[in-house]
Design a protein around this motif. Structure first.
Motif, PDB file in Angstrom:
ATOM      1  N   GLY A 196       0.856  -1.200  -0.080  1.00  0.00           N
ATOM      2  CA  GLY A 196       0.048   0.010   0.092  1.00  0.00           C
ATOM      3  C   GLY A 196       0.853   1.246   0.055  1.00  0.00           C
ATOM      4  O   GLY A 196       2.023   1.172   0.007  1.00  0.00           O
ATOM      5  N   THR A 197       0.097   2.373   0.287  1.00  0.00           N
ATOM      6  CA  THR A 197       0.710   3.576   0.121  1.00  0.00           C
ATOM      7  C   THR A 197       0.695   4.240   1.368  1.00  0.00           C
ATOM      8  O   THR A 197       0.729   5.580   1.471  1.00  0.00           O
ATOM      9  CB  THR A 197       0.305   4.561  -1.007  1.00  0.00           C
ATOM     10  OG1 THR A 197      -0.969   4.753  -0.913  1.00  0.00           O
ATOM     11  CG2 THR A 197       0.617   3.982  -2.481  1.00  0.00           C
ATOM     12  N   ARG A 198       0.377   3.636   2.519  1.00  0.00           N
ATOM     13  CA  ARG A 198       0.451   4.179   4.006  1.00  0.00           C
ATOM     14  C   ARG A 198       1.676   3.881   4.629  1.00  0.00           C
ATOM     15  O   ARG A 198       2.582   3.176   3.951  1.00  0.00           O
ATOM     16  CB  ARG A 198      -0.796   3.275   4.567  1.00  0.00           C
ATOM     17  CG  ARG A 198      -2.190   3.672   4.015  1.00  0.00           C
ATOM     18  CD  ARG A 198      -3.037   3.262   4.969  1.00  0.00           C
ATOM     19  NE  ARG A 198      -2.979   2.122   5.698  1.00  0.00           N
ATOM     20  CZ  ARG A 198      -3.579   1.233   6.064  1.00  0.00           C
ATOM     21  NH1 ARG A 198      -4.874   1.258   5.625  1.00  0.00           N
ATOM     22  NH2 ARG A 198      -3.341   0.168   6.540  1.00  0.00           N
ATOM     23  N   ALA A 199       1.986   4.481   5.626  1.00  0.00           N
ATOM     24  CA  ALA A 199       3.347   4.506   6.526  1.00  0.00           C
ATOM     25  C   ALA A 199       3.795   3.146   6.725  1.00  0.00           C
ATOM     26  O   ALA A 199       4.887   2.876   6.806  1.00  0.00           O
ATOM     27  CB  ALA A 199       3.171   5.411   7.514  1.00  0.00           C
ATOM     28  N   LYS A 200       2.728   2.511   7.149  1.00  0.00           N
ATOM     29  CA  LYS A 200       3.336   1.004   7.629  1.00  0.00           C
ATOM     30  C   LYS A 200       3.004  -0.042   6.648  1.00  0.00           C
ATOM     31  O   LYS A 200       2.722  -1.304   7.133  1.00  0.00           O
ATOM     32  CB  LYS A 200       2.249   0.654   8.880  1.00  0.00           C
ATOM     33  CG  LYS A 200       2.668   1.844  10.152  1.00  0.00           C
ATOM     34  CD  LYS A 200       1.581   1.609  11.229  1.00  0.00           C
ATOM     35  CE  LYS A 200       2.091   2.888  11.958  1.00  0.00           C
ATOM     36  NZ  LYS A 200       0.867   2.894  13.195  1.00  0.00           N
ATOM     37  N   CYS A 201       3.012   0.214   5.441  1.00  0.00           N
ATOM     38  CA  CYS A 201       2.855  -0.856   4.330  1.00  0.00           C
ATOM     39  C   CYS A 201       4.301  -0.824   3.511  1.00  0.00           C
ATOM     40  O   CYS A 201       5.035  -0.062   3.768  1.00  0.00           O
ATOM     41  CB  CYS A 201       1.794  -0.311   3.460  1.00  0.00           C
ATOM     42  SG  CYS A 201       0.366  -0.278   3.997  1.00  0.00           S
ATOM     43  N   ARG A 231       4.641   6.557   0.500  1.00  0.00           N
ATOM     44  CA  ARG A 231       3.580   7.447   0.263  1.00  0.00           C
ATOM     45  C   ARG A 231       4.419   8.503  -0.803  1.00  0.00           C
ATOM     46  O   ARG A 231       5.198   9.165  -0.466  1.00  0.00           O
ATOM     47  CB  ARG A 231       3.548   8.376   1.589  1.00  0.00           C
ATOM     48  CG  ARG A 231       2.829   7.163   2.787  1.00  0.00           C
ATOM     49  CD  ARG A 231       2.649   7.722   4.129  1.00  0.00           C
ATOM     50  NE  ARG A 231       4.178   7.834   4.240  1.00  0.00           N
ATOM     51  CZ  ARG A 231       4.647   8.567   5.555  1.00  0.00           C
ATOM     52  NH1 ARG A 231       3.847   8.678   6.452  1.00  0.00           N
ATOM     53  NH2 ARG A 231       5.968   8.577   5.914  1.00  0.00           N
ATOM     54  N   ASN A 234       3.868  14.318   4.395  1.00  0.00           N
ATOM     55  CA  ASN A 234       4.651  13.003   4.853  1.00  0.00           C
ATOM     56  C   ASN A 234       5.209  12.061   3.623  1.00  0.00           C
ATOM     57  O   ASN A 234       5.523  10.892   3.643  1.00  0.00           O
ATOM     58  CB  ASN A 234       4.129  12.175   5.741  1.00  0.00           C
ATOM     59  CG  ASN A 234       3.847  12.961   6.945  1.00  0.00           C
ATOM     60  OD1 ASN A 234       4.837  13.858   7.748  1.00  0.00           O
ATOM     61  ND2 ASN A 234       2.658  12.903   7.609  1.00  0.00           N
TER      62      ASN A 234
END
Length: 147
Positions: A19-24, A28, A33
């Motif tokens: 994904g394109t989230r911080a924890k993936c 991003r 961020n």
């Protein structure tokens, strides 16, 4: 192979969630961020500039802030509160945390003024789609290792 560590959300198949989230597993591309610089700036159809930005990694998960440490690893002192996460190591690496190739089109470099944190970046300027695909292609090489 270097021991490259990244806590990420664990998907249903026990591999990192893409994904394109911080924890993936992925970066991003835009926003306050953003993990990369794009050319032209902010254009998700543009290129990722190969510079000092990319997918953040560390040599030891214990040095991270609590929101990045999986909550099941809370020892009463580290304030671990990362929900649904696991600590992943790329390729079962046991060698020292060092700069170098990670996979096709990807390399790890140290963050400025650090030898314990780094980023996985493209080896050359490439399209955002190619960089994300290169990162996603490493998915099967990340294994849970919370040692």
């Amino acid at each position: 192979m270097a021991r490259i560590v990244r806590p990420m959300i664990k998907d249903v198949d026990d591999l990192p969630l893409v994904g394109t989230r911080a924890k993936c597993l992925g970066v991003r591309p835009t926003g306050q961020n953003a993990d990369v610089d794009l050319c032209p700036p902010g254009d998700v159809n543009g290129d990722v500039i190969s510079n000092d930005k990319g997918l953040s990694v560390v040599d030891d998960w214990r040095m991270l802030p609590g929101h990045l440490i999986p909550e099941h690893l809370d020892d009463g002192f580290n304030n671990a509160r990362g929900k649904g996460m696991a600590v992943f190591v790329h390729g079962n690496g046991t060698g020292p945390f060092a700069e170098g190739p990670v996979a096709g089109g990807l390399e790890m470099i140290f963050k400025q003024r650090s030898v314990s944190t780094g980023v996985i970046r493209p080896v050359a300027t490439v399209s955002l789609a190619q960089y994300q695909a290169d990162l996603h292609a490493t998915r099967a090489n990340w294994v849970v290792d919370e040692s």
